[in-house]
Enzyme design. Structure first.
Site, PDB file in Angstrom:
ATOM      1  N   PRO A 158       0.805  -1.221   0.000  1.00 54.44           N
ATOM      2  CA  PRO A 158       0.000   0.000   0.000  1.00 54.44           C
ATOM      3  C   PRO A 158       0.837   1.270   0.000  1.00 54.44           C
ATOM      4  CG  PRO A 158      -0.934  -1.613   1.501  1.00 54.44           C
ATOM      5  CD  PRO A 158       0.407  -2.138   1.091  1.00 54.44           C
ATOM      6  N   TYR A 159       1.933   1.266   0.749  1.00 57.41           N
ATOM      7  CA  TYR A 159       2.819   2.428   0.779  1.00 57.41           C
ATOM      8  C   TYR A 159       3.473   2.641  -0.582  1.00 57.41           C
ATOM      9  CZ  TYR A 159       6.982   5.195   1.948  1.00 57.41           C
ATOM     10  OH  TYR A 159       7.971   6.149   1.982  1.00 57.41           O
ATOM     11  N   ALA A 160       4.014   1.572  -1.174  1.00 58.01           N
ATOM     12  CA  ALA A 160       4.650   1.691  -2.484  1.00 58.01           C
ATOM     13  C   ALA A 160       3.642   2.126  -3.539  1.00 58.01           C
ATOM     14  CB  ALA A 160       5.294   0.361  -2.875  1.00 58.01           C
TER      15      ALA A 160
END
Length: 245
Positions: free
Chosen positions: A153-155
């Protein structure tokens, strides 16, 4: 009203970690800095004091990067205090980690709100207000290439940041404004160390050909280059990771 300086920068997330190092490095180059913070005014004021103690100019201003009114106020503060805006270093972001199968949607939405919506708002304001000769620098992550588990999700949010940045560089044709993304690898900040054992940290550091973690100062040096003399770097993602990816 402070006398207008040659160049003025807004550094979001400037109260600590990479943001503080960027703020102090830009100030070293004679840039007046607005140190933005989200929740920790004390740390932001500490950054301001450090800059002033070194002979630079700085001021602190708080607000949610995903709130357009708060960020419009941030830009007004920069103009009212120092006379305009020349450099944006948008380091602010959040990094909750979990496997895709396990992350709840509330956390996922919070990541996208801060990292994607926040970058859009800052980029939009910057596109409207940064002066000719200026630089807009967004921040991504080398995890878009390293593709480590739990970073999905962060990437994903940072992949969106990269896409927006590259498009904006083309949209600002003729304005003499560069637009780039700095994408750090594992860097020794509180955000990175959170939730990691010493053994995990040592293992991650050992994977790098330089056999260490990056430092906030490593990232700040690259940021200062594209903010200043690196005028022929435009529309790029700079993977700043010591060769990790």
């Amino acid at each position: 009203m402070t006398e207008k300086t040659t160049r003025v920068a807004i550094v979001t997330g400037g109260s600590g970690g990479i943001g503080r190092a960027v703020a102090e490095r830009l100030a070293k180059d004679g840039v007046a800095v607005v140190v933005h913070y989200s929740g920790n005014e004390t740390r932001a004021q500490d950054t301001v004091k450090a800059i002033e103690a070194a002979g630079g100019q700085a001021t602190a201003f708080g607000g949610d990067v995903a709130d357009p009114d708060a960020m419009a106020a941030l830009f007004r503060h920069a103009t009212d205090t120092f006379g305009g805006v020349d450099v944006i270093a948008h380091t602010a972001g959040i990094m909750p980690l979990a496997p895709i199968a396990e992350m709840d949607l509330e956390t996922f939405d919070r990541i996208q709100r801060t990292n994607v919506r926040g970058t859009f708002i800052i980029s939009q304001l910057a596109a409207r207000q940064v002066r000719a000769g200026g630089a807009i620098i967004n921040f991504s992550t080398s995890m878009t290439r390293l593709q480590a588990p739990a970073y999905g999700p962060y990437a994903a949010s940072k992949g969106a940041v990269e896409a927006m940045t590259l498009v904006l560089a083309r949209e600002l044709r003729g304005r003499d404004i560069t637009v780039n993304t700095v994408a750090p690898g594992p860097t020794a900040t509180p955000l990175f160390f959170e939730g990691k054992s010493e053994q995990v940290v040592e293992h991650i550091a050992s994977l790098n050909p330089m056999e260490r973690l990056g430092t906030p100062e490593d990232i700040a040096e690259v940021t200062a280059f594209v903010a200043g003399p690196g005028r022929w770097i435009n529309g790029q993602v700079l993977y700043t990771n010591g060769g990790a990816a």
